[in-house]
Scaffold this motif. Structure first.
Motif, mmCIF file in Angstrom:
data_model
loop_
_atom_site.group_PDB
_atom_site.id
_atom_site.type_symbol
_atom_site.label_atom_id
_atom_site.label_comp_id
_atom_site.label_asym_id
_atom_site.label_seq_id
_atom_site.Cartn_x
_atom_site.Cartn_y
_atom_site.Cartn_z
ATOM 1 N N TRP A 44 0.836 -1.201 0.000
ATOM 2 C CA TRP A 44 0.000 0.000 0.000
ATOM 3 C C TRP A 44 0.874 1.257 0.000
ATOM 4 O O TRP A 44 1.981 1.275 0.551
ATOM 5 C CB TRP A 44 -0.899 0.017 1.227
ATOM 6 C CG TRP A 44 -2.136 -0.827 1.073
ATOM 7 C CD1 TRP A 44 -2.401 -1.750 0.110
ATOM 8 C CD2 TRP A 44 -3.259 -0.821 1.954
ATOM 9 N NE1 TRP A 44 -3.635 -2.317 0.324
ATOM 10 C CE2 TRP A 44 -4.186 -1.772 1.445
ATOM 11 C CE3 TRP A 44 -3.589 -0.122 3.115
ATOM 12 C CZ2 TRP A 44 -5.413 -2.024 2.070
ATOM 13 C CZ3 TRP A 44 -4.802 -0.374 3.734
ATOM 14 C CH2 TRP A 44 -5.709 -1.315 3.214
ATOM 15 N N LEU A 45 0.338 2.302 -0.583
ATOM 16 C CA LEU A 45 1.029 3.591 -0.682
ATOM 17 C C LEU A 45 0.161 4.682 -0.073
ATOM 18 O O LEU A 45 -1.041 4.750 -0.325
ATOM 19 C CB LEU A 45 1.338 3.904 -2.147
ATOM 20 C CG LEU A 45 2.320 2.898 -2.775
ATOM 21 C CD1 LEU A 45 1.871 2.495 -4.155
ATOM 22 C CD2 LEU A 45 3.720 3.460 -2.790
ATOM 23 N N ALA A 46 0.792 5.520 0.739
ATOM 24 C CA ALA A 46 0.072 6.562 1.458
ATOM 25 C C ALA A 46 -0.005 7.845 0.630
ATOM 26 O O ALA A 46 0.725 8.025 -0.345
ATOM 27 C CB ALA A 46 0.751 6.850 2.786
ATOM 28 N N GLU A 47 -0.904 8.737 1.033
ATOM 29 C CA GLU A 47 -1.030 10.051 0.384
ATOM 30 C C GLU A 47 -0.548 11.139 1.339
ATOM 31 O O GLU A 47 -1.088 11.306 2.433
ATOM 32 C CB GLU A 47 -2.490 10.335 -0.002
ATOM 33 C CG GLU A 47 -2.682 11.723 -0.594
ATOM 34 C CD GLU A 47 -4.147 12.052 -0.920
ATOM 35 O OE1 GLU A 47 -4.449 13.251 -1.086
ATOM 36 O OE2 GLU A 47 -4.966 11.116 -1.005
ATOM 37 N N HIS A 48 0.484 11.856 0.917
ATOM 38 C CA HIS A 48 0.993 12.993 1.684
ATOM 39 C C HIS A 48 1.328 14.129 0.727
ATOM 40 O O HIS A 48 1.713 13.888 -0.422
ATOM 41 C CB HIS A 48 2.244 12.602 2.482
ATOM 42 C CG HIS A 48 1.960 11.667 3.614
ATOM 43 N ND1 HIS A 48 1.433 12.081 4.817
ATOM 44 C CD2 HIS A 48 2.114 10.325 3.731
ATOM 45 C CE1 HIS A 48 1.284 11.044 5.613
ATOM 46 N NE2 HIS A 48 1.687 9.962 4.975
ATOM 47 N N HIS A 49 1.172 15.363 1.207
ATOM 48 C CA HIS A 49 1.400 16.534 0.359
ATOM 49 C C HIS A 49 2.285 17.565 1.066
ATOM 50 O O HIS A 49 2.325 17.621 2.301
ATOM 51 C CB HIS A 49 0.065 17.191 -0.010
ATOM 52 C CG HIS A 49 -0.880 16.268 -0.728
ATOM 53 N ND1 HIS A 49 -0.771 15.989 -2.077
ATOM 54 C CD2 HIS A 49 -1.937 15.544 -0.283
ATOM 55 C CE1 HIS A 49 -1.729 15.145 -2.429
ATOM 56 N NE2 HIS A 49 -2.443 14.860 -1.356
ATOM 57 N N PRO A 59 -0.804 8.615 -4.793
ATOM 58 C CA PRO A 59 -0.800 7.163 -4.614
ATOM 59 C C PRO A 59 -1.374 6.387 -5.790
ATOM 60 O O PRO A 59 -0.893 5.291 -6.090
ATOM 61 C CB PRO A 59 -1.629 6.956 -3.343
ATOM 62 C CG PRO A 59 -2.408 8.213 -3.155
ATOM 63 C CD PRO A 59 -1.573 9.296 -3.735
ATOM 64 N N THR A 60 -2.378 6.925 -6.479
ATOM 65 C CA THR A 60 -2.954 6.160 -7.587
ATOM 66 C C THR A 60 -1.950 5.984 -8.726
ATOM 67 O O THR A 60 -1.893 4.925 -9.358
ATOM 68 C CB THR A 60 -4.230 6.829 -8.117
ATOM 69 O OG1 THR A 60 -3.977 8.203 -8.406
ATOM 70 C CG2 THR A 60 -5.352 6.735 -7.099
ATOM 71 N N SER A 77 -4.089 1.745 -1.800
ATOM 72 C CA SER A 77 -3.858 3.069 -1.219
ATOM 73 C C SER A 77 -3.995 2.961 0.287
ATOM 74 O O SER A 77 -4.958 2.397 0.797
ATOM 75 C CB SER A 77 -4.871 4.072 -1.762
ATOM 76 O OG SER A 77 -6.207 3.639 -1.516
ATOM 77 N N GLY A 78 -3.024 3.499 0.973
ATOM 78 C CA GLY A 78 -3.067 3.436 2.431
ATOM 79 C C GLY A 78 -2.852 4.787 3.082
ATOM 80 O O GLY A 78 -1.939 4.923 3.870
ATOM 81 N N GLY A 79 -3.637 5.772 2.784
ATOM 82 C CA GLY A 79 -4.764 5.632 1.888
ATOM 83 C C GLY A 79 -4.887 6.837 1.005
ATOM 84 O O GLY A 79 -4.082 7.752 1.023
ATOM 85 N N ILE A 80 -5.970 6.819 0.237
ATOM 86 C CA ILE A 80 -6.415 8.037 -0.443
ATOM 87 C C ILE A 80 -7.208 8.850 0.571
ATOM 88 O O ILE A 80 -8.138 8.347 1.199
ATOM 89 C CB ILE A 80 -7.276 7.686 -1.664
ATOM 90 C CG1 ILE A 80 -6.392 7.100 -2.767
ATOM 91 C CG2 ILE A 80 -8.029 8.908 -2.170
ATOM 92 C CD1 ILE A 80 -7.155 6.612 -3.960
ATOM 93 N N ALA A 91 -13.323 7.089 -7.975
ATOM 94 C CA ALA A 91 -13.929 5.895 -8.565
ATOM 95 C C ALA A 91 -13.374 5.638 -9.963
ATOM 96 O O ALA A 91 -13.063 4.491 -10.319
ATOM 97 C CB ALA A 91 -15.449 6.047 -8.616
ATOM 98 N N GLU A 92 -13.230 6.680 -10.763
ATOM 99 C CA GLU A 92 -12.714 6.506 -12.118
ATOM 100 C C GLU A 92 -11.267 6.020 -12.106
ATOM 101 O O GLU A 92 -10.891 5.115 -12.873
ATOM 102 C CB GLU A 92 -12.818 7.829 -12.883
ATOM 103 C CG GLU A 92 -14.242 8.229 -13.211
ATOM 104 C CD GLU A 92 -14.334 9.613 -13.829
ATOM 105 O OE1 GLU A 92 -15.363 9.909 -14.473
ATOM 106 O OE2 GLU A 92 -13.384 10.412 -13.661
ATOM 107 N N GLN A 93 -10.442 6.603 -11.246
ATOM 108 C CA GLN A 93 -9.031 6.227 -11.205
ATOM 109 C C GLN A 93 -8.843 4.808 -10.665
ATOM 110 O O GLN A 93 -8.098 4.008 -11.246
ATOM 111 C CB GLN A 93 -8.253 7.240 -10.356
ATOM 112 C CG GLN A 93 -8.171 8.619 -10.978
ATOM 113 C CD GLN A 93 -7.463 9.624 -10.091
ATOM 114 O OE1 GLN A 93 -7.199 9.363 -8.917
ATOM 115 N NE2 GLN A 93 -7.159 10.782 -10.643
ATOM 116 N N ILE A 94 -9.504 4.492 -9.556
ATOM 117 C CA ILE A 94 -9.381 3.158 -8.982
ATOM 118 C C ILE A 94 -10.031 2.125 -9.903
ATOM 119 O O ILE A 94 -9.526 1.003 -10.063
ATOM 120 C CB ILE A 94 -10.007 3.108 -7.578
ATOM 121 C CG1 ILE A 94 -9.223 4.035 -6.622
ATOM 122 C CG2 ILE A 94 -10.030 1.685 -7.044
ATOM 123 C CD1 ILE A 94 -7.778 3.643 -6.417
ATOM 124 N N GLY A 95 -11.138 2.498 -10.528
ATOM 125 C CA GLY A 95 -11.770 1.595 -11.479
ATOM 126 C C GLY A 95 -10.868 1.281 -12.662
ATOM 127 O O GLY A 95 -10.831 0.144 -13.160
#
Length: 342
Positions: A44-49, A59-60, A77-80, A91-95
Motif C-alpha cells: 500500500w502507498l500513502a497520500e501525503h502533500h 498514490p494512484t 492506497s493506504g490511503g487516499i 472511482a474513475e481512477q481506482i476503477g
C-alpha cells in the motif's frame, strides 16, 4: 489463531538524504518485487502533500507503477484521503486500475488531509470538509462502484460494477465508528498514533454490523518494524528512522539520514520521550525478537492482519529487514486459520 496471519507493507516512498523522488520510486518497486516473493499480501502507498522528502503525493499513479512491475501482490492506497478528492474522480481512477490489474487493487480511504491546513485548503480549493461529510462522500463513492448506479445521471466508468475492497483508515474513534456501522475492514495507524488504538479497535470489534461488505470485523494494524541479524544492529539502524521521525515532533520534514551511534547528541530528553510514546507500537530486533513481539501483539489485540512499515537508510538493509520480518511472522505458532476478506 495466529498461523497464516497475513502481513503487508505500507510505503511512503521516503527520500534518503541526497536522493530525489525517482530514486525513492525505484526502491519502492524493488521492495514490492521482493515482498511478492517473501509472501507479503499487499503493498500500500500513502497520500501525503507538501512534504519534500515523502514521495507518495499521488498514490494512484504509484499504484499503477507498482502493479505494472509486479505479478501477484495486491496493490492499494493506504490511503487516499477522500476529502481531498471528488468521489467520482477516485472511482474513475481506482476503477481504471482495477480493470488493468484485476483482483489486485485495494482502496484504503482516510479522512485526514495528509498535510497541513494551508495545503489542504489549496487541494480542496477552499472547501474544508467536516467529519460529518466524510460518510456522505464514502456513500457516494460506493454508489459509483455499484451496479445500482445504472440509471443515475452521473456514472463512473470503468468503475461501475467492479468489486474493489474498501478499507477505512483511522487514528482516532471517528473512523472506528464509521467502519463498524458500515461493516467495513478497519486499518488503524498504530505506527504513529497509539493513543486511541485499544479503545478504537475494541469499539470496532464490539459494534461491527455485518453487511454486504463483510460478515465479521477485519482489523489491520500498522506497526513499525526494524529487524537485523542482531538486536544491537537493529537498534543502530533504527536511528535513521528516529532522526526522520523527529520532524513530526519539530514540525519539519527531514530526509532519511544515515544511522548514528548516539541519538542523545541529536534529540533532547523531551523529544526522546515524545517520540518513544508516539512509536509505542514499534518492534526492533533480531528475527527471534521480532517474532516474539509481533506474536504477542497479534494475540493480545486480536489482529487479523499486520501492516508493516520500515524506513532504513541502506536499501539492502531495508530489504533484509522485510525478509526477516516475513520469516518471523510465518513462524507464528499454529492454530485455527482465519480467512482474509480481500
Amino acid at each position: 489463531m495466529l498461523t497464516n496471519t497475513p502481513f503487508s507493507i505500507l510505503d511512503l516512498a521516503i527520500l534518503r538524504k541526497g536522493d530525489d523522488a525517482a530514486d525513492a520510486y525505484k526502491r519502492s518497486l524493488d521492495l514490492a518485487r521482493h515482498a511478492e516473493k517473501w509472501g507479503y499480501h499487499r503493498f500500500w502507498l500513502a497520500e501525503h502533500h507538501n512534504m519534500p522528502h515523502v514521495g507518495s503525493s499521488s498514490p494512484t499513479v504509484l499504484m499503477g507503477y507498482i502493479a505494472q512491475g509486479t505479478s501477484t501482490i495486491r496493490v492499494g492506497s493506504g490511503g487516499i484521503m477522500l476529502p481531498n478528492h471528488s468521489p467520482l474522480m477516485v472511482a474513475e481512477q481506482i476503477g481504471t486500475l482495477a480493470t488493468l490489474y484485476p483482483e489486485r487493487i485495494d482502496l484504503g480511504l482516510g479522512r485526514a488531509p495528509g498535510t497541513d491546513q494551508k495545503t489542504a485548503a489549496v487541494l480542496r480549493r477552499g472547501r474544508m470538509e467536516s467529519v460529518q461529510e466524510f460518510p456522505q462522500d464514502l456513500e457516494e463513492l460506493q454508489q459509483f462502484f455499484s451496479d445500482e448506479n445504472l440509471d443515475a445521471p452521473v456514472r463512473a466508468f470503468p468503475a461501475e460494477g467492479l468489486t474493489v475492497p474498501i478499507y477505512l483508515l483511522g487514528s482516532s474513534m471517528d473512523s472506528a465508528y464509521l467502519a463498524a456501522s458500515k461493516g467495513l475492514p478497519y486499518v488503524f495507524a498504530s505506527h504513529f498514533a497509539p493513543n486511541y488504538f485499544q479503545q478504537a479497535t475494541s469499539y470496532y470489534r464490539n459494534h461491527f454490523q455485518a453487511s454486504g461488505n463483510g460478515a465479521r470485523p477485519y482489523l489491520i494494524a500498522c506497526v513499525n518494524v526494524i529487524s537485523a541479524d542482531t538486536d544491537e544492529e537493529a537498534h543502530y539502524l533504527a536511528t535513521s528512522f528516529y532522526q526522520m521521525a523527529l520532524g513530526i515532533i519539530r514540525g519539519r520534514s527531514y530526509p532519511l539520514p544515515a544511522p548514528v551511534e548516539d541519538m542523545d547528541q541529536i534529540w533532547s530528553m523531551q523529544e526522546a520521550a515524545a517520540l518513544q510514546h508516539m512509536m509505542q507500537y514499534t518492534f526492533i530486533g533480531s528475527k527471534d525478537t521480532i517474532q516474539s513481539g509481533l506474536e504477542s501483539f497479534v494475540h493480545q489485540h486480536q489482529i487479523d492482519e499486520l501492516m508493516i512499515t520500515t524506513n532504513l537508510y541502506d536499501h539492502e538493509k531495508r530489504l533484509h529487514s522485510f525478509e526477516l520480518t516475513a520469516a518471523a511472522i510465518q513462524s507464528f505458532r499454529t492454530g485455527p486459520v482465519q480467512a482474509d476478506q480481500a
